[in-house]
Design a protein around this motif. Structure first.
Motif, short mmCIF file in Angstrom:
data_model
loop_
_atom_site.label_atom_id
_atom_site.label_comp_id
_atom_site.label_asym_id
_atom_site.label_seq_id
_atom_site.Cartn_x
_atom_site.Cartn_y
_atom_site.Cartn_z
N LEU A 49 19.95 -4.70 -61.55
CA LEU A 49 21.26 -5.26 -61.78
C LEU A 49 21.21 -6.54 -60.79
O LEU A 49 21.27 -7.74 -60.54
CB LEU A 49 22.30 -5.13 -60.80
CG LEU A 49 23.77 -5.53 -61.23
CD1 LEU A 49 24.47 -5.95 -62.82
CD2 LEU A 49 24.64 -4.43 -60.73
N GLY A 50 20.93 -6.02 -59.70
CA GLY A 50 20.58 -6.79 -58.32
C GLY A 50 19.58 -8.10 -58.52
O GLY A 50 19.51 -9.12 -58.64
N ARG A 51 18.17 -7.60 -59.53
CA ARG A 51 17.17 -9.38 -59.94
C ARG A 51 18.23 -10.35 -61.16
O ARG A 51 18.12 -10.67 -60.48
CB ARG A 51 16.19 -8.31 -60.40
CG ARG A 51 15.19 -8.10 -60.07
CD ARG A 51 14.04 -7.60 -60.77
NE ARG A 51 14.23 -6.26 -61.47
CZ ARG A 51 13.72 -4.86 -61.12
NH1 ARG A 51 13.45 -5.03 -60.06
NH2 ARG A 51 13.63 -3.60 -62.22
N PHE A 52 18.97 -9.48 -61.78
CA PHE A 52 19.74 -10.59 -61.89
C PHE A 52 20.65 -11.32 -61.27
O PHE A 52 20.83 -12.12 -61.62
CB PHE A 52 20.88 -10.11 -62.95
CG PHE A 52 19.96 -9.84 -64.66
CD1 PHE A 52 19.31 -10.54 -65.77
CD2 PHE A 52 19.37 -7.89 -65.25
CE1 PHE A 52 19.28 -10.22 -66.87
CE2 PHE A 52 19.00 -7.78 -65.91
CZ PHE A 52 18.64 -8.58 -66.99
N TYR A 53 21.40 -10.68 -60.67
CA TYR A 53 22.07 -11.54 -59.55
C TYR A 53 21.27 -12.31 -58.71
O TYR A 53 22.13 -12.93 -58.10
CB TYR A 53 22.74 -10.53 -58.71
CG TYR A 53 24.06 -10.48 -59.06
CD1 TYR A 53 25.50 -11.20 -58.91
CD2 TYR A 53 24.14 -8.91 -59.83
CE1 TYR A 53 26.60 -10.47 -59.32
CE2 TYR A 53 25.27 -8.22 -60.69
CZ TYR A 53 26.53 -9.67 -60.45
OH TYR A 53 28.31 -8.82 -61.07
N ALA A 54 20.02 -12.08 -58.24
CA ALA A 54 19.42 -12.48 -56.82
C ALA A 54 19.13 -14.24 -58.05
O ALA A 54 18.88 -15.38 -57.50
CB ALA A 54 18.08 -11.89 -57.24
N ALA A 55 18.72 -13.61 -59.36
CA ALA A 55 17.99 -14.94 -59.82
C ALA A 55 18.98 -16.03 -60.29
O ALA A 55 18.74 -17.09 -59.74
CB ALA A 55 17.50 -14.13 -61.37
N LEU A 67 26.64 -13.37 -47.73
CA LEU A 67 26.60 -12.41 -49.07
C LEU A 67 27.99 -11.73 -48.88
O LEU A 67 27.96 -10.42 -48.16
CB LEU A 67 25.10 -11.71 -49.67
CG LEU A 67 25.45 -11.87 -51.56
CD1 LEU A 67 25.78 -13.29 -52.25
CD2 LEU A 67 23.70 -11.34 -51.75
N LEU A 68 29.61 -11.56 -49.41
CA LEU A 68 29.84 -10.77 -48.92
C LEU A 68 30.53 -9.89 -50.86
O LEU A 68 30.54 -10.48 -51.61
CB LEU A 68 31.03 -11.27 -48.83
CG LEU A 68 32.87 -10.86 -48.58
CD1 LEU A 68 32.07 -9.54 -47.48
CD2 LEU A 68 33.82 -11.05 -48.28
N GLY A 69 30.45 -9.07 -50.82
CA GLY A 69 30.81 -7.63 -51.79
C GLY A 69 31.83 -6.64 -51.76
O GLY A 69 32.34 -6.41 -50.90
N PRO A 70 33.44 -7.52 -52.25
CA PRO A 70 34.21 -6.61 -51.71
C PRO A 70 34.61 -5.46 -52.69
O PRO A 70 33.51 -4.96 -53.67
CB PRO A 70 35.39 -7.61 -53.28
CG PRO A 70 34.77 -9.20 -53.58
CD PRO A 70 33.25 -8.10 -53.09
N ALA A 71 34.59 -4.92 -52.03
CA ALA A 71 35.74 -3.09 -51.74
C ALA A 71 36.04 -3.18 -53.86
O ALA A 71 37.05 -3.70 -53.82
CB ALA A 71 36.18 -2.35 -51.09
N TYR A 72 35.54 -2.12 -54.32
CA TYR A 72 34.82 -1.06 -54.13
C TYR A 72 33.40 -1.52 -54.78
O TYR A 72 32.08 -1.66 -55.09
CB TYR A 72 34.71 0.77 -54.83
CG TYR A 72 35.91 1.10 -53.73
CD1 TYR A 72 35.45 1.57 -52.24
CD2 TYR A 72 37.08 0.72 -54.35
CE1 TYR A 72 36.68 2.34 -51.84
CE2 TYR A 72 38.40 1.70 -53.59
CZ TYR A 72 38.13 2.07 -52.20
OH TYR A 72 38.79 2.35 -51.61
N LYS A 73 33.44 -2.03 -56.13
CA LYS A 73 32.56 -2.70 -56.79
C LYS A 73 31.57 -3.58 -56.70
O LYS A 73 30.03 -3.55 -56.89
CB LYS A 73 32.45 -2.10 -58.51
CG LYS A 73 33.46 -0.83 -59.58
CD LYS A 73 32.88 -0.95 -60.32
CE LYS A 73 34.25 -1.93 -61.11
NZ LYS A 73 35.39 -1.20 -61.44
N ILE A 77 26.46 -4.57 -55.49
CA ILE A 77 26.06 -5.21 -55.66
C ILE A 77 25.21 -6.09 -55.08
O ILE A 77 24.75 -6.89 -55.30
CB ILE A 77 27.37 -5.68 -57.15
CG1 ILE A 77 27.45 -5.74 -58.24
CG2 ILE A 77 26.43 -7.54 -57.29
CD1 ILE A 77 28.77 -5.45 -58.83
N ALA A 78 26.17 -6.27 -54.05
CA ALA A 78 25.87 -7.22 -52.38
C ALA A 78 25.21 -6.84 -52.55
O ALA A 78 23.87 -7.12 -51.94
CB ALA A 78 27.20 -7.51 -51.93
#
Ligand SMILES: O=P(O)(O)OC[C@H]1O[C@H](OP(=O)(O)OP(=O)(O)O)[C@H](O)[C@@H]1O
Ligand SMILES: O=C(O)c1cc(=O)[nH]c(=O)[nH]1
Length: 213
Positions: A49-55, A67-73, A77-78
Motif C-alpha cells: 500500500l505504501g508503495r502505491f501512495y509513495a509513487a 506528511l500527516l495521516g488522520p486518525a485512525y486509518k 497509511i502515513a
C-alpha cells in the motif's frame, strides 16, 4: 485507466480490501462496495500500500514539508508511505498523525510525531462526503502550518452538497489539489474489463447513477 490503477484495484480486491455487497457508510448511504484499508493487515500488504501512495505522491502531489495521516486509518497509511518514500524514492520526509482525543499528560496535545510546520500533505484512505478531511484542517491551521494538498486511495466521486463531487468541493473550498490513486469510475471500468463481476457491476452502476457527481 493506467496500468498502476488497474494494479491497485487488483491489489485491493485480492486482499479483500475492496469488497462488494451492501455496506452502510458514515454518510448513512448504503453502498454496494466498500474500501476497508484495515484489510492491508500484514507487513507485506502494508508495504505494498505504501508503495502505491509513495509513487502517486512522487508523480502528482504538490511540494510539502510534512506528511500527516488522520486518525485512525490514515495513521498506518502515513507511516507506510513515509517508509516507502525513504526506501524507494530517496526522500526522508517528516511524518505525523493526530489523536482523536487530546492527551493532557506526557507529551500532550493531538499531534504525534513530526511537528506540523510549513506545507502539510494529508494522506487518507477514502473521500466520500469530504467530512473527515475537513475535520483535519483546523489541526493543521492551529499548528500555524499550511495545507499543501490531499492524497487518498479512492475518490468515491459522490455528489457533495450541490452538483459538484465532494472532492471538487474540497478542492474549491480548501484551495488545494486532491489526488486519488483510483476513482469509482476506475473500479467500474475494472469490473467491466474483468467480465467476472456482472452482478456487482449492475449494482455499482446503479449507485453511481443515484449518488455520483
Ligand atoms: O469523506 P467522508 O464522508 O468523511 O468519509 C470517508 C472517511 O470515513 C472513514 O473514516 P472514519 O471517520 O470512519 O474514521 P476511521 O479512520 O477512524 O475509520 C474513512 O476512513 C474515510 O476517512
Ligand atoms: O464513506 C465511508 O464511510 C467509507 C467508504 C469506504 O469505501 N471506505 C471507508 O472506510 N469508509
Amino acid at each position: 485507466m493506467h496500468d498502476y490503477q488497474r494494479a491497485f484495484v487488483e491489489f485491493a480486491i485480492g486482499h479483500d480490501v475492496l469488497r462488494f455487497g451492501s455496506f452502510t457508510l458514515k454518510s448513512g448511504r448504503t453502498s454496494p462496495y466498500f474500501f476497508n484499508a484495515g484489510g492491508f493487515d500484514t507487513g507485506a500488504r502494508l508495504a505494498g500500500l505504501g508503495r502505491f501512495y509513495a509513487a502517486a505522491i512522487t508523480e502528482r502531489a504538490p511540494a510539502f514539508d510534512v506528511l500527516l495521516g488522520p486518525a485512525y486509518k490514515g495513521i498506518p497509511i502515513a507511516a507506510a508511505t513515509a517508509v516507502q518514500l525513504a526506501e524507494a524514492h530517496d526522500r526522508d520526509v517528516p511524518w505525523s498523525f493526530n489523536r482523536k482525543e487530546a492527551k493532557d499528560h506526557g507529551e500532550g496535545g493531538v499531534v504525534v510525531g513530526a511537528p506540523l510546520r510549513g506545507r502539510v500533505l494529508l494522506v487518507d484512505d477514502v473521500i466520500t462526503s469530504g467530512k473527515a478531511i475537513r475535520e483535519v484542517v483546523p489541526i493543521v491551521e492551529d499548528a500555524g502550518a499550511e495545507l499543501a494538498g490531499i492524497v487518498v486511495a479512492v475518490d468515491r466521486q459522490e455528489r457533495g452538497t450541490g452538483e459538484l463531487s465532494a472532492v471538487d468541493e474540497v478542492r474549491r473550498d480548501l484551495g488545494v489539489p486532491v489526488e486519488a490513486i483510483v476513482t469509482f469510475d476506475h473500479v467500474i471500468e475494472y469490473l467491466e474489463e474483468s467480465g467476472r463481476h456482472d452482478e456487482h457491476l449492475q449494482a455499482a452502476r446503479a449507485y453511481r447513477d443515484q449518488y455520483g457527481a
